[in-house]
Design a protein around this motif. Structure first.
Motif, PDB file in Angstrom:
ATOM      1  N   TRP A 109      -0.008  11.571  -2.260  1.00 56.13           N
ATOM      2  CA  TRP A 109       0.624  10.758  -1.210  1.00 56.13           C
ATOM      3  C   TRP A 109      -0.450  10.103  -0.343  1.00 56.13           C
ATOM      4  N   HIS A 110      -0.276   8.804  -0.108  1.00 58.90           N
ATOM      5  CA  HIS A 110      -1.281   8.086   0.680  1.00 58.90           C
ATOM      6  C   HIS A 110      -0.755   6.762   1.211  1.00 58.90           C
ATOM      7  N   SER A 111      -1.503   6.211   2.161  1.00 57.91           N
ATOM      8  CA  SER A 111      -1.388   4.803   2.554  1.00 57.91           C
ATOM      9  C   SER A 111      -2.573   4.100   1.928  1.00 57.91           C
ATOM     10  N   ASP A 112      -2.364   2.912   1.379  1.00 56.37           N
ATOM     11  CA  ASP A 112      -3.496   2.175   0.829  1.00 56.37           C
ATOM     12  C   ASP A 112      -4.512   1.867   1.931  1.00 56.37           C
ATOM     13  N   LEU A 113      -5.776   1.965   1.573  1.00 56.52           N
ATOM     14  CA  LEU A 113      -6.901   1.583   2.433  1.00 56.52           C
ATOM     15  C   LEU A 113      -7.045   2.386   3.721  1.00 56.52           C
ATOM     16  N   LEU A 271       4.565   5.820   2.926  1.00 54.64           N
ATOM     17  CA  LEU A 271       3.572   6.504   2.088  1.00 54.64           C
ATOM     18  C   LEU A 271       4.012   6.345   0.642  1.00 54.64           C
ATOM     19  N   HIS A 272       3.072   6.351  -0.279  1.00 52.28           N
ATOM     20  CA  HIS A 272       3.455   6.320  -1.684  1.00 52.28           C
ATOM     21  C   HIS A 272       2.536   7.235  -2.493  1.00 52.28           C
ATOM     22  N   CYS A 273       2.971   7.545  -3.711  1.00 54.67           N
ATOM     23  CA  CYS A 273       2.179   8.387  -4.608  1.00 54.67           C
ATOM     24  C   CYS A 273       2.512   8.008  -6.046  1.00 54.67           C
ATOM     25  N   THR A 313      -9.556  -0.858  -2.892  1.00 54.17           N
ATOM     26  CA  THR A 313      -8.163  -0.459  -2.659  1.00 54.17           C
ATOM     27  C   THR A 313      -7.732   0.555  -3.703  1.00 54.17           C
ATOM     28  N   VAL A 314      -7.173   1.666  -3.231  1.00 53.46           N
ATOM     29  CA  VAL A 314      -6.613   2.632  -4.175  1.00 53.46           C
ATOM     30  C   VAL A 314      -5.108   2.589  -4.034  1.00 53.46           C
TER      31      VAL A 314
END
Ligand SMILES: [Fe+2]
Length: 314
Positions: A109-113, A271-273, A313-314
């Motif tokens: 789970w993350h926010s880009d950048l 958030l996305h994963c 960017t991930v």
């Protein structure tokens, strides 16, 4: 044909599905405004039955903002520099063990950048191959996450900041769901060799989302290192509690990709994963990046600025 915009299943409090959209209709300013508003209100839009081509994806992205080109030339699609390829292939890609399962192309789970000071506005994702056995993309709404905190925790975090440090191998994730890398892709190996280019950054724990007027729990579980104002154990305990809240799958929507889907998400809100695929199967995604800066991120005081070429960017 009129388009339909209806809530995603599951009463999660975010997300909508858009059907019946023809790319030619995007010349209609009222329709563009309606889609933009739905995106701000819902955080993530699932578009069904879209033309399976990069031009349509680029055209749709421009409804939501200007496209940001990826700073790393090798990441851009050859014929369409607006697109980034995010590939997992059995012969090259990140392989992780997560919850006792081997998964290719897993991303926590993350926010880009989040690991730099400037966070892009959003993105649109499209998968170009069949995914019979997984490959879902998860989304969770940071506004819902904020709303479901206790009042005591909300008051505690109102003025705090979270420290993030770049590390693209999620084995090093400090809090929440853990994973173990079994193989890293060539791209990520390269990025890992140059982590020294990234200074730690801080982002506010609470962010008022400008269009919806809703407060968000502005925390990315991946790469979160500490609470800036609470560097000791007490801060780590609080951050662990907040990240467990973010990673509770009961509040998440996991998108099972159908052919010709496109999914647009607001990176300031969601958030996305990536759950990943069985390691012997491929997953090929194309993503556009919507330009933006919420102007709340800062380089950690006393640290050097981050060079533009280091903004991967991930
Ligand atoms: Fe991402």
């Amino acid at each position: 044909m009129p388009i339909s915009i209806k809530d995603l299943p599951g009463s999660l409090g975010f997300g909508a599905e858009v059907e019946g959209l023809a790319i030619a209709d995007l010349s209609d300013a009222a329709l563009r405004a309606r889609l933009r508003q739905a995106w701000y209100d819902k955080g993530v839009l699932v578009f069904r039955d879209m033309p399976p081509d990069p031009e349509a994806q680029i055209e749709l992205t421009r409804v939501f903002g200007e496209i940001e080109l990826h700073p790393v030339l090798e990441m851009r699609a050859r014929d369409h520099p607006e697109l980034v390829h995010l590939k997992y292939r059995p012969d090259d890609g990140d392989v992780y063990e997560v919850d006792g399962e081997i998964r290719g192309g897993f991303l926590p789970w993350h926010s880009d950048l989040i690991f730099v000071d400037r966070i892009n506005r959003g993105g649109i994702l499209r998968i170009t191959n069949d995914l019979p056995n997984g490959g879902q993309t998860g989304f969770v709404d940071k506004a819902v996450l904020y709303d479901t905190l206790s009042e005591e925790v909300r008051n505690r975090i109102e003025t705090l900041h979270i420290v993030y440090r770049a590390n693209f191998d999620s084995t090093h994730k400090k809090f929440g769901q853990q994973s173990q890398s079994l193989r890293l892709s060539r791209n990520i190996q390269h990025a890992q060799e140059h982590l020294g280019r990234y200074s730690p950054v801080i982002h506010p724990a609470v962010f008022l989302h400008p269009q919806s007027g809703r407060k968000t729990l502005n925390i990315s579980p991946w790469m979160a290192e500490s609470i800036y104002e609470m560097p000791g154990q007490e801060g780590d305990d609080l951050l662990a509690e907040l990240i467990a809240h973010c990673e509770d799958d009961r509040r998440a929507y996991f998108h099972k990709w159908r052919p010709n889907d496109m999914v647009a998400w607001d990176n300031w809100r969601m958030l996305h994963c990536a759950r990943g695929v069985p390691p012997e199967e491929a997953r090929v995604a194309q993503r556009t990046t919507i330009l933006g800066d919420y102007a709340m991120g800062r380089i950690m005081p006393g640290e050097a600025a981050i060079a533009d070429e280091a903004r991967i960017t991930v």
